[in-house]
Design a protein around this motif. Structure first.
Motif, PDB file in Angstrom:
ATOM      1  N   PHE A  26       0.703  -1.296   0.091  1.00 24.96           N
ATOM      2  CA  PHE A  26      -0.246   0.506  -0.079  1.00 24.96           C
ATOM      3  C   PHE A  26       0.979   0.892   0.077  1.00 24.96           C
ATOM      4  CE2 PHE A  26      -2.941  -3.013   1.764  1.00 24.96           C
ATOM      5  CZ  PHE A  26      -4.109  -2.500   1.407  1.00 24.96           C
ATOM      6  N   ASP A  27       0.310   2.023  -0.516  1.00 27.36           N
ATOM      7  CA  ASP A  27       1.095   3.459  -0.436  1.00 27.36           C
ATOM      8  C   ASP A  27       0.884   4.583   0.669  1.00 27.36           C
ATOM      9  OD1 ASP A  27       2.124   5.913  -2.194  1.00 27.36           O
ATOM     10  OD2 ASP A  27       0.588   7.124  -1.162  1.00 27.36           O
ATOM     11  N   ILE A  28       1.761   5.360   1.738  1.00 25.46           N
ATOM     12  CA  ILE A  28       1.389   4.779   3.210  1.00 25.46           C
ATOM     13  C   ILE A  28       2.634   6.927   3.138  1.00 25.46           C
ATOM     14  CG2 ILE A  28       2.529   4.573   5.520  1.00 25.46           C
ATOM     15  CD1 ILE A  28       1.999   1.443   4.020  1.00 25.46           C
ATOM     16  N   SER A  29       1.487   7.100   3.228  1.00 27.57           N
ATOM     17  CA  SER A  29       2.537   8.936   3.637  1.00 27.57           C
ATOM     18  C   SER A  29       2.920   9.212   4.984  1.00 27.57           C
ATOM     19  CB  SER A  29       1.344   9.908   3.680  1.00 27.57           C
ATOM     20  OG  SER A  29       0.408   9.080   5.189  1.00 27.57           O
ATOM     21  N   ARG A  30       3.680   9.900   5.286  1.00 30.78           N
ATOM     22  CA  ARG A  30       4.065   9.798   6.718  1.00 30.78           C
ATOM     23  C   ARG A  30       3.582  10.405   7.798  1.00 30.78           C
ATOM     24  NH1 ARG A  30      10.000  11.334   7.589  1.00 30.78           N
ATOM     25  NH2 ARG A  30      10.182  12.661   9.832  1.00 30.78           N
ATOM     26  N   ALA A  31       2.881  11.064   7.267  1.00 40.64           N
ATOM     27  CA  ALA A  31       1.686  11.234   8.164  1.00 40.64           C
ATOM     28  C   ALA A  31       0.938  10.297   8.872  1.00 40.64           C
ATOM     29  CB  ALA A  31       0.606  12.302   7.898  1.00 40.64           C
ATOM     30  N   ASP A  32       0.633   9.262   7.899  1.00 41.63           N
ATOM     31  CA  ASP A  32      -0.252   7.775   7.864  1.00 41.63           C
ATOM     32  C   ASP A  32       0.590   7.210   9.074  1.00 41.63           C
ATOM     33  OD1 ASP A  32      -2.480   8.064   7.163  1.00 41.63           O
ATOM     34  OD2 ASP A  32      -2.053   7.015   5.734  1.00 41.63           O
ATOM     35  N   LEU A  33       1.935   6.481   9.045  1.00 35.94           N
ATOM     36  CA  LEU A  33       3.252   6.106   9.664  1.00 35.94           C
ATOM     37  C   LEU A  33       2.973   6.614  10.690  1.00 35.94           C
ATOM     38  CD1 LEU A  33       5.294   4.367   9.155  1.00 35.94           C
ATOM     39  CD2 LEU A  33       6.698   5.648   8.220  1.00 35.94           C
ATOM     40  N   LEU A  34       3.673   8.331  10.897  1.00 34.53           N
ATOM     41  CA  LEU A  34       3.378   9.103  12.472  1.00 34.53           C
ATOM     42  C   LEU A  34       2.606   8.991  13.607  1.00 34.53           C
ATOM     43  CD1 LEU A  34       5.251  10.254  13.886  1.00 34.53           C
ATOM     44  CD2 LEU A  34       4.137  12.411  13.211  1.00 34.53           C
ATOM     45  N   ARG A  35       0.861   8.764  12.395  1.00 29.14           N
ATOM     46  CA  ARG A  35       0.094   8.319  13.344  1.00 29.14           C
ATOM     47  C   ARG A  35       0.113   7.452  13.888  1.00 29.14           C
ATOM     48  NH1 ARG A  35      -4.948   6.592  11.332  1.00 29.14           N
ATOM     49  NH2 ARG A  35      -4.622   7.476   9.937  1.00 29.14           N
ATOM     50  N   TRP A  36       0.763   5.787  12.907  1.00 23.28           N
ATOM     51  CA  TRP A  36       0.606   4.715  13.110  1.00 23.28           C
ATOM     52  C   TRP A  36       1.574   4.406  14.123  1.00 23.28           C
ATOM     53  CZ3 TRP A  36       0.318   2.456   7.931  1.00 23.28           C
ATOM     54  CH2 TRP A  36      -0.763   2.913   7.689  1.00 23.28           C
ATOM     55  N   SER A  37       2.249   4.888  14.310  1.00 24.21           N
ATOM     56  CA  SER A  37       3.765   4.504  14.899  1.00 24.21           C
ATOM     57  C   SER A  37       3.433   5.417  16.750  1.00 24.21           C
ATOM     58  CB  SER A  37       4.925   5.806  14.796  1.00 24.21           C
ATOM     59  OG  SER A  37       5.098   7.018  14.853  1.00 24.21           O
ATOM     60  N   LYS A  38       2.569   6.153  17.082  1.00 21.90           N
ATOM     61  CA  LYS A  38       2.179   6.326  17.834  1.00 21.90           C
ATOM     62  C   LYS A  38       0.909   5.648  18.559  1.00 21.90           C
ATOM     63  CE  LYS A  38       2.682  11.629  16.954  1.00 21.90           C
ATOM     64  NZ  LYS A  38       2.778  13.159  17.082  1.00 21.90           N
ATOM     65  N   LEU A  39       0.393   4.549  17.750  1.00 19.79           N
ATOM     66  CA  LEU A  39      -0.343   3.577  18.672  1.00 19.79           C
ATOM     67  C   LEU A  39       0.050   2.460  19.067  1.00 19.79           C
ATOM     68  CD1 LEU A  39      -2.974   4.156  15.581  1.00 19.79           C
ATOM     69  CD2 LEU A  39      -3.812   5.022  18.114  1.00 19.79           C
ATOM     70  N   PHE A  40       1.350   2.670  17.811  1.00 17.99           N
ATOM     71  CA  PHE A  40       2.309   1.394  18.372  1.00 17.99           C
ATOM     72  C   PHE A  40       2.529   0.411  19.771  1.00 17.99           C
ATOM     73  CE2 PHE A  40       5.878  -1.421  17.631  1.00 17.99           C
ATOM     74  CZ  PHE A  40       6.090  -2.741  17.842  1.00 17.99           C
ATOM     75  N   GLU A  41       1.563  -0.626  20.420  1.00 12.86           N
ATOM     76  CA  GLU A  41       3.006  -0.993  21.631  1.00 12.86           C
ATOM     77  C   GLU A  41       3.531  -1.259  20.905  1.00 12.86           C
ATOM     78  OE1 GLU A  41      -0.827  -1.893  23.902  1.00 12.86           O
ATOM     79  OE2 GLU A  41      -1.762  -0.568  23.000  1.00 12.86           O
ATOM     80  N   PRO A  42       5.176  -1.859  21.488  1.00 12.64           N
ATOM     81  CA  PRO A  42       6.512  -2.096  21.223  1.00 12.64           C
ATOM     82  C   PRO A  42       5.989  -3.102  22.553  1.00 12.64           C
ATOM     83  CG  PRO A  42       6.959  -0.194  21.736  1.00 12.64           C
ATOM     84  CD  PRO A  42       5.762   0.033  21.612  1.00 12.64           C
ATOM     85  N   PRO A  43       6.352  -4.385  22.119  1.00 10.99           N
ATOM     86  CA  PRO A  43       7.029  -5.855  23.279  1.00 10.99           C
ATOM     87  C   PRO A  43       7.604  -4.885  24.625  1.00 10.99           C
ATOM     88  CG  PRO A  43       7.320  -6.463  21.499  1.00 10.99           C
ATOM     89  CD  PRO A  43       6.496  -5.383  21.041  1.00 10.99           C
ATOM     90  N   THR A  44       7.192  -4.755  25.428  1.00 10.36           N
ATOM     91  CA  THR A  44       8.262  -4.783  26.672  1.00 10.36           C
ATOM     92  C   THR A  44       9.433  -6.590  26.936  1.00 10.36           C
ATOM     93  OG1 THR A  44       6.999  -5.891  28.463  1.00 10.36           O
ATOM     94  CG2 THR A  44       6.930  -3.319  28.105  1.00 10.36           C
ATOM     95  N   ALA A  45      10.258  -6.041  27.858  1.00 12.41           N
ATOM     96  CA  ALA A  45      11.102  -6.920  28.437  1.00 12.41           C
ATOM     97  C   ALA A  45      10.595  -8.556  28.970  1.00 12.41           C
ATOM     98  CB  ALA A  45      12.351  -6.419  28.685  1.00 12.41           C
TER      99      ALA A  45
END
Length: 206
Positions: free
Chosen positions: A154-173
């Motif tokens: 899919f074509d992904i804009s920088r704004a979308d990627l930035l918004r998704w990065s704030k929604l992403f919950e990275p796994p902790t140790a």
């Protein structure tokens, strides 16, 4: 996410078995990471190294819904339908002692927990491959991919990627420690070697 058929795994020197026969699931988050982190690249490597069934959500989206837009894929019902079907196939494959790689993002802890618990309930070991890439590098990769737009992407804009990065919950140790450790690590793509972390802090469960 990968499921491994019943087989005895040996170390690279061919000595003693490293794991008892059992299905195994590799969860690489929704492989684990944001767009551009290398989930599909790693999933393809695991697919061949483990003779696994690879279930990539975006591939199916484009095949089942030709011309679907990035917005439709994010907000419409199609992704939920595709991933629900893929997950049922994955669980069926586990029951049949098959290897499966589930190539989603798995952005939330709750979603990852559900997948892990359901896979374990049908006899799988579960390994989480977390692909951690800095945002600027993610955007470099995504923008290059946008320019070529390979089939199944899919074509992904920088704004979308930035918004998704704030929604992403990275796994902790602590979360990573809940997963099994695979005795033979797949060879990662060259540009992702420094960022890849695999869940499991101790011997693989049997």
């Amino acid at each position: 996410m990968r499921l491994e058929r019943s087989a005895v795994l040996h170390d690279t020197a061919g000595r003693l078995p490293l794991a008892k026969p059992r299905s195994e699931i590799f969860q690489c988050p929704r492989s684990c990471g944001l767009p551009g982190s290398g989930k599909t690249s790693l999933a393809k490597i695991i697919e061949h190294e483990a003779s696994a069934l690879r279930l990539t959500g975006d591939d199916w989206m484009h095949r089942l819904y030709p011309g679907i837009s990035t917005l439709e894929a994010e907000t419409g019902p199609c992704r939920g339908r595709v991933e629900s079907l893929q997950w049922q196939i994955a669980l069926r494959a586990i029951r049949l002692q098959g290897n499966v790689v589930v190539d989603w993002g798995l952005w939330s802890r709750a979603e990852r927990d559900t997948c892990r618990e359901e896979a374990r309930a049908v006899g799988a070991r579960v390994v989480l491959c977390f692909l951690e890439v800095p945002f600027d590098e993610l955007w470099d990769r995504v923008s290059q991919r946008n320019a070529e737009l390979p089939v199944g992407t899919f074509d992904i804009s920088r704004a979308d990627l930035l918004r998704w990065s704030k929604l992403f919950e990275p796994p902790t140790a602590e979360e990573l420690a809940l997963y099994d450790r695979h005795p033979i690590q797949p060879s990662p793509p060259l540009d992702e070697t420094p960022q890849r972390r695999v869940g499991g802090s101790g011997p693989a469960r049997s």
